[in-house]
Design a protein around this motif. Structure first.
Motif, PDB file in Angstrom:
ATOM      1  N   THR A   1       0.865  -1.238   0.095  1.00 29.04           N
ATOM      2  CA  THR A   1       0.009  -0.027   0.162  1.00 29.04           C
ATOM      3  C   THR A   1       0.803   1.392  -0.164  1.00 29.04           C
ATOM      4  O   THR A   1       1.950   1.122   0.397  1.00 29.04           O
ATOM      5  CB  THR A   1      -0.851  -0.004   1.153  1.00 29.04           C
TER       6      THR A   1
ATOM      7  N   THR B   1       1.323   6.354   4.216  1.00 28.65           N
ATOM      8  CA  THR B   1       0.965   7.727   4.684  1.00 28.65           C
ATOM      9  C   THR B   1       1.597   8.336   5.744  1.00 28.65           C
ATOM     10  O   THR B   1       1.916   7.554   6.732  1.00 28.65           O
ATOM     11  CB  THR B   1      -0.604   7.377   5.013  1.00 28.65           C
TER      12      THR B   1
ATOM     13  N   LEU C   1      -0.694  11.394   1.696  1.00 29.42           N
ATOM     14  CA  LEU C   1      -0.328  10.534   0.669  1.00 29.42           C
ATOM     15  C   LEU C   1       1.030  10.597   0.334  1.00 29.42           C
ATOM     16  O   LEU C   1       1.466  11.628  -0.291  1.00 29.42           O
ATOM     17  CB  LEU C   1      -1.363  10.231  -0.482  1.00 29.42           C
TER      18      LEU C   1
ATOM     19  N   THR D   1     -14.442  -0.575   3.137  1.00 29.15           N
ATOM     20  CA  THR D   1     -13.021  -0.801   3.497  1.00 29.15           C
ATOM     21  C   THR D   1     -12.471   0.477   3.796  1.00 29.15           C
ATOM     22  O   THR D   1     -13.181   1.421   3.943  1.00 29.15           O
ATOM     23  CB  THR D   1     -12.410  -1.151   2.008  1.00 29.15           C
ATOM     24  N   THR D   2     -11.297   0.511   3.837  1.00 32.83           N
ATOM     25  CA  THR D   2     -10.642   1.722   4.449  1.00 32.83           C
ATOM     26  C   THR D   2      -9.973   2.571   3.370  1.00 32.83           C
ATOM     27  O   THR D   2      -9.181   3.384   3.701  1.00 32.83           O
ATOM     28  CB  THR D   2      -9.608   1.363   5.428  1.00 32.83           C
ATOM     29  N   SER D   3      -9.986   2.181   2.198  1.00 36.48           N
ATOM     30  CA  SER D   3      -9.291   2.929   1.018  1.00 36.48           C
ATOM     31  C   SER D   3     -10.351   2.973  -0.142  1.00 36.48           C
ATOM     32  O   SER D   3     -11.446   2.332  -0.377  1.00 36.48           O
ATOM     33  CB  SER D   3      -8.048   1.885   0.403  1.00 36.48           C
TER      34      SER D   3
ATOM     35  N   GLN E   1     -15.420   6.573  -2.146  1.00 42.95           N
ATOM     36  CA  GLN E   1     -14.536   6.586  -0.927  1.00 42.95           C
ATOM     37  C   GLN E   1     -15.059   5.799   0.262  1.00 42.95           C
ATOM     38  O   GLN E   1     -16.238   5.317   0.343  1.00 42.95           O
ATOM     39  CB  GLN E   1     -14.710   8.193  -0.239  1.00 42.95           C
ATOM     40  N   PRO E   2     -13.970   5.657   1.179  1.00 43.64           N
ATOM     41  CA  PRO E   2     -14.603   4.605   2.292  1.00 43.64           C
ATOM     42  C   PRO E   2     -15.667   5.067   2.979  1.00 43.64           C
ATOM     43  O   PRO E   2     -15.945   6.331   3.154  1.00 43.64           O
ATOM     44  CB  PRO E   2     -13.192   4.745   3.269  1.00 43.64           C
TER      45      PRO E   2
ATOM     46  N   THR F   1      -9.288  -2.107  -6.237  1.00 43.28           N
ATOM     47  CA  THR F   1      -8.795  -1.115  -5.138  1.00 43.28           C
ATOM     48  C   THR F   1      -7.685  -0.146  -5.552  1.00 43.28           C
ATOM     49  O   THR F   1      -7.415  -0.097  -6.790  1.00 43.28           O
ATOM     50  CB  THR F   1      -8.491  -2.008  -3.929  1.00 43.28           C
ATOM     51  N   ASN F   2      -7.017   0.238  -4.570  1.00 38.54           N
ATOM     52  CA  ASN F   2      -6.221   1.263  -4.929  1.00 38.54           C
ATOM     53  C   ASN F   2      -4.881   1.022  -5.789  1.00 38.54           C
ATOM     54  O   ASN F   2      -4.331   1.968  -6.579  1.00 38.54           O
ATOM     55  CB  ASN F   2      -5.946   2.297  -3.730  1.00 38.54           C
TER      56      ASN F   2
END
Length: 404
Positions: free
Chosen positions: A19, A22, A57, A188-190, A230-231, A269-270
């Motif tokens: 990931t 951050t 980020l 999710t968190t992302s 977005q989350p 996902t991201n």
């Protein structure tokens, strides 16, 4: 990472992509006591982006530090390694990986054949994959059996438990023309890129997506270019299902149909990890309109006060065996007045057949008014069917021109 040591060193790791790192920016204004110190420290930090140090980020990637979250529709991947940590050669090594859910036990091992021997400081590696199709608790059961030099058979196993979460959906249904609302939430968190959300109808229905509008001759999504979710954000997708012509004419068949189709959801996902969820067949409650069904085929949205307007009704005999002899009665309400003869004979209506009626009425009250007061009586059984609140019309002053 989980380890078990006997003659073997047993390692199980979930395979996930890294990931983006951050960082937490710490800054202040130049007039404050630290001056430009905090800003300079952020500019010197290699994990920040030049010119955008205050953004959380960064440009670096970080390896996952825990098992992470698993969601319905994603592919669970895991790396299994069995290492001979002793100074002996062992034989007939069999590594087995099973996934236990609330309803079934799946064998995920790539091969069920035993390895003839394993020398000291050597290992056996395996990578397993499984598309998660159930929510709730999952248990990965990893087992190893082998034979020592003395001929003794040994066996041990380890358990790894994880939870699978779901994407939320809420469905709403109305009579034969079905409106399905799929409410999808990113838990999710992302951020999540919604690649596709489609409805595959059952054999008796045609589907129309209501998630786009026509602008300048082009079909534009109601979500515009915002394909990212977005989350904890929620998005509603709307679909309209109508019975195919060959089934719509057979009221008895449609009346008993509860299966309408299934949703196909694809997301990323991201870092491009792809997930897919295809629901089981979605069910609706069977319509409860009884033996006789009355539906509106045409009605204006807006009408003028105290001016007649026309509606078209469709009456269907939903019985598969009995012919009906129907009489139509029209009862006025405080705001809606029917124009025509009440108590007229409609004649015989055979099983699974329909007839259309053109009716005239007017409203004496402005505002949103409900069309009520229709009564159908079957003279054979002396049974009366009442139909109220079958539709609504907006009544405006006659000084306002209503577009046809």
């Amino acid at each position: 990472m989980f380890c078990f040591v006997l003659l073997f060193y047993f390692t199980v790791m979930r395979l996930t992509k890294p990931t983006l790192f951050t960082n937490i920016p710490v800054t202040c204004e130049e007039k404050d006591l630290p001056g430009d110190l905090f800003n300079q420290l952020m500019r010197d930090d290699p994990s920040t982006v030049n010119g955008a140090e205050v953004l959380m980020l960064g440009e670096m990637l970080t390896l996952p530090q825990n098992f992470g979250n698993i969601f319905l529709g994603e592919t669970f991947s895991s790396y299994i390694s069995v290492h001979n940590d002793s100074n002996q050669v062992v034989k007939d090594i069999l590594v087995k990986a099973d996934l236990q859910t609330s309803s079934q036990r799946l064998n995920l091992s790539a091969s069920n054949a035993a390895v003839a021997e394993l020398k000291p400081d050597c290992c056996i590696d395996d990578v397993i994959h499984h598309e998660v199709k159930e929510i709730g608790t999952h248990i990965l059961v990893c087992a190893v059996s082998y034979t020592t030099q003395a001929g003794e058979k040994m066996y041990f196993r380890k358990f790894f438990k994880f939870q699978v979460s779901n994407i939320t959906m809420v469905n709403s249904f109305y009579t034969d023309e079905v409106f399905l609302e799929a409410q999808i939430q990113n838990i999710t968190t992302s951020p999540m890129f919604m690649e596709k959300v489609s409805l595959e109808p059952s054999i008796m229905y045609n589907v129309t997506e209501l998630n786009s509008v026509s602008q300048a001759g082009e079909c534009v999504s109601t979500f515009r270019s915002r394909a990212y979710l977005q989350p904890m954000d929620t998005r509603q997708y709307l679909y309209c299902l109508k019975p195919k012509k060959e089934f719509a004419e057979k009221a008895g068949i449609i009346k008993g149909v509860t299966v309408i189709g299934k949703l196909d959801i694809v997301w990323k996902t991201n870092l491009g990890e792809r997930g897919r969820l295809q629901t089981s067949q979605l069910q609706r409650m069977a319509p409860g309109y009884g033996d006789v069904r009355l539906s509106l085929e045409a009605i204006p949205d807006t009408v003028n006060l105290e001016e007649p307007f026309h509606i078209t009704c469709k009456i269907t005999n939903c019985s598969s065996e009995r012919t009906m002899d129907l009489v139509l009665e029209m009862c006025n309400t405080n705001s809606i007045h029917w124009c025509g003869i009440s108590g007229r004979q409609l004649g015989k209506l055979h099983p699974s057949s329909s007839l259309c009626l053109a009716l005239t009425l007017l409203s004496s009250v402005q505002g949103l008014q409900s069309v009520s007061g229709l009564r159908l009586t079957d003279t054979f059984l002396k049974r009366t069917y009442e139909y109220d609140d079958i539709a609504q019309v907006c009544v405006v002053s006659s000084a306002i021109k209503v577009e046809s």
